[in-house]
Design an enzyme around this catalytic site. Structure first.
Site, PDB file in Angstrom:
ATOM      1  N   CYS A 251       3.228  -5.566   6.845  1.00 29.62           N
ATOM      2  CA  CYS A 251       3.062  -4.795   5.906  1.00 29.62           C
ATOM      3  C   CYS A 251       3.763  -4.322   5.282  1.00 29.62           C
ATOM      4  CB  CYS A 251       1.178  -3.900   5.501  1.00 29.62           C
ATOM      5  SG  CYS A 251       0.249  -4.406   6.010  1.00 29.62           S
TER       6      CYS A 251
ATOM      7  N   HIS B 147       0.569  -1.107   0.064  1.00 31.96           N
ATOM      8  CA  HIS B 147      -0.286  -0.177  -0.078  1.00 31.96           C
ATOM      9  C   HIS B 147       1.143   1.292   0.040  1.00 31.96           C
ATOM     10  CE1 HIS B 147       0.992   1.149   4.371  1.00 31.96           C
ATOM     11  NE2 HIS B 147       0.864  -0.269   4.542  1.00 31.96           N
TER      12      HIS B 147
END
Length: 429
Positions: free
Chosen positions: A339, A320
């Protein structure tokens, strides 16, 4: 043998007839099989794992000599163990020796595996180009091809020219080739994430674009995996992982009851009811944290930034954007909870949509980014994403070493080279 069940299936497919010692008419295929065993070092493999005491040129000569009927036992040994060596080579070049998913037991079962070495060998075992057929089982990815070609030069041309070659460097290349085999793709388009280099490579045919990354800290490492990006989402909400919610955000909210509001976060119970945050509800959350979930709405301070690349994985990690752009200036960027944050994520998303030929998406993508509108863009062709761990790579024809961020090299080195000793030697053929 390494793969006895696979060997048995091979001979069942041949009607229990021999393959390598039928007659001198088949000597070309047998010689080709022996030749690839001479070259195992250039693939990052070790000759000792392919029965050198039985599968050697002396035994080959005896096995191919039709007059030595008294040595039938040796003939059979050579026949069977050469088959096991070829099946082993095929599996090791395609899957790797220590693949955590397609391990020896899984391969031997013959169930739910995409490649069966014994079936492949049945098709090519009589071919005098067997060596090239087996070597073609290696990953096609440029990251792999470049590293394997460098190793081929190190163990072949350079040693012939009497260059001094580091055995430790050869072994480091070998363990990195091994990891690349675990998560290979034949797709012409894919994303390759390398944790030690903190980089993402977007490969589209002969074109490669590199982006800087922030990956997981050693205490919360980014997992190694392979998946498929199926959609791109703009202005995404963030369902906050429970460990972050309980261990990091809740203590801040207990100090400042307006913390969730200030950071555009909402807390829900398991029935989806929105909670009004006050001292009582904070106590309820603290006493029963498993009964509550937190979500951060889209906005400039959303942890996922302007765009997220969705791919299913059992670890719940994301690729992301991020509002914290300043971290990309750091040299070492193992900073997240697992992440993966990508610099210039909007640019990457646009490239993927262009390559996906998603005309409808391209018309609205820039508008949704500008307006901060939540929108999902399914891809017509899922894009492979590989999260790998390469501590050495070839860049512009030269080897580049990367820091072993998660200290994984020693574990794999111990498996591939038991009682490993770091030495610098002149490698001999």
């Amino acid at each position: 043998m390494n793969y006895p069940a696979s060997v048995q299936r091979f001979y069942q497919g041949k009607g229990m007839k021999s393959n390598w010692i039928n007659s001198n008419a088949n000597i070309a295929a047998t010689a080709s099989a022996m030749l690839i065993l001479d070259c195992v070092r250039q693939f990052g493999l070790e000759r000792k794992n392919y029965h050198p005491d039985i599968v050697n040129y002396e035994m080959m000569q005896e096995a191919m000599n039709s007059n030595l009927s008294a040595n039938m036992g040796k003939k059979i040994d050579f026949e069977i163990f050469l088959t096991d060596a070829m099946i082993s080579m095929a599996n090791h070049l395609h899957y790797g020796r220590f693949n955590p998913i397609f391990n020896r037991e899984k391969i031997e079962s013959g169930n739910s595996i995409p490649f069966r070495a014994e079936e492949f060998l049945l098709k090519v075992a009589m071919d005098n180009q067997l060596m090239y057929a087996i070597s073609a089982l290696q990953p096609k990815m440029s990251q792999y091809r470049n590293l394997q070609e460098y190793l081929r030069l190190m163990t072949g041309q350079y040693t012939c020219d009497s260059y001094e070659v580091s055995e430790q460097q050869v072994r480091k290349i070998a363990i990195n080739l091994e990891r690349l085999r675990w998560n290979a793709t034949d797709s012409a388009r894919y994303l390759m994430i390398n944790i030690p280099s903190f980089q993402l490579e977007y490969v589209d045919g002969d074109s490669t674009t590199i982006y800087r990354l922030v990956v997981g800290k050693p205490s919360s490492p980014t997992p190694l995996l392979q998946g498929l990006i199926t959609q791109i989402e703009t202005a995404p909400d963030w369902l906050i992982p429970q460990n972050i919610f309980i261990n990091e955000l809740l203590p801040q909210a207990e100090k400042d009851p307006l913390f969730f509001v200030k950071n555009h976060m909402a807390v829900y119970d398991t029935k989806g009811k929105l909670l009004l945050i006050n001292p009582k509800t904070l106590r309820d959350i603290r006493n029963n944290p498993q009964d509550f979930r937190a979500k951060q709405s889209s906005g400039c301070d959303n942890a996922l930034g302007n765009v997220v690349f969705r791919f299913n994985n059992r670890y719940g990690v994301y690729l992301h954007d991020t509002p914290l752009k300043q971290y990309f200036a750091r040299k070492k960027r193992a900073l997240s909870h697992g992440c993966i944050r990508v610099e210039f994520a909007v640019e990457l998303a646009r490239k993927i949509l262009v390559a996906d030929e998603n005309v409808a998406a391209l018309k609205s993508f820039d508008i949704t980014i500008t307006n901060g509108k939540n929108q999902r863009y399914p891809l017509s062709s899922a894009l492979p994403i590989i999260i790998s761990y390469q501590t050495i790579a070839v860049r512009d024809g030269l080897l580049v070493d990367y820091h072993d961020t998660y200290q994984l090299d020693s574990q794999l080195m111990a498996k591939m080279y038991p009682l490993n000793k770091s030495t610098t030697v002149l490698i001999k053929k």
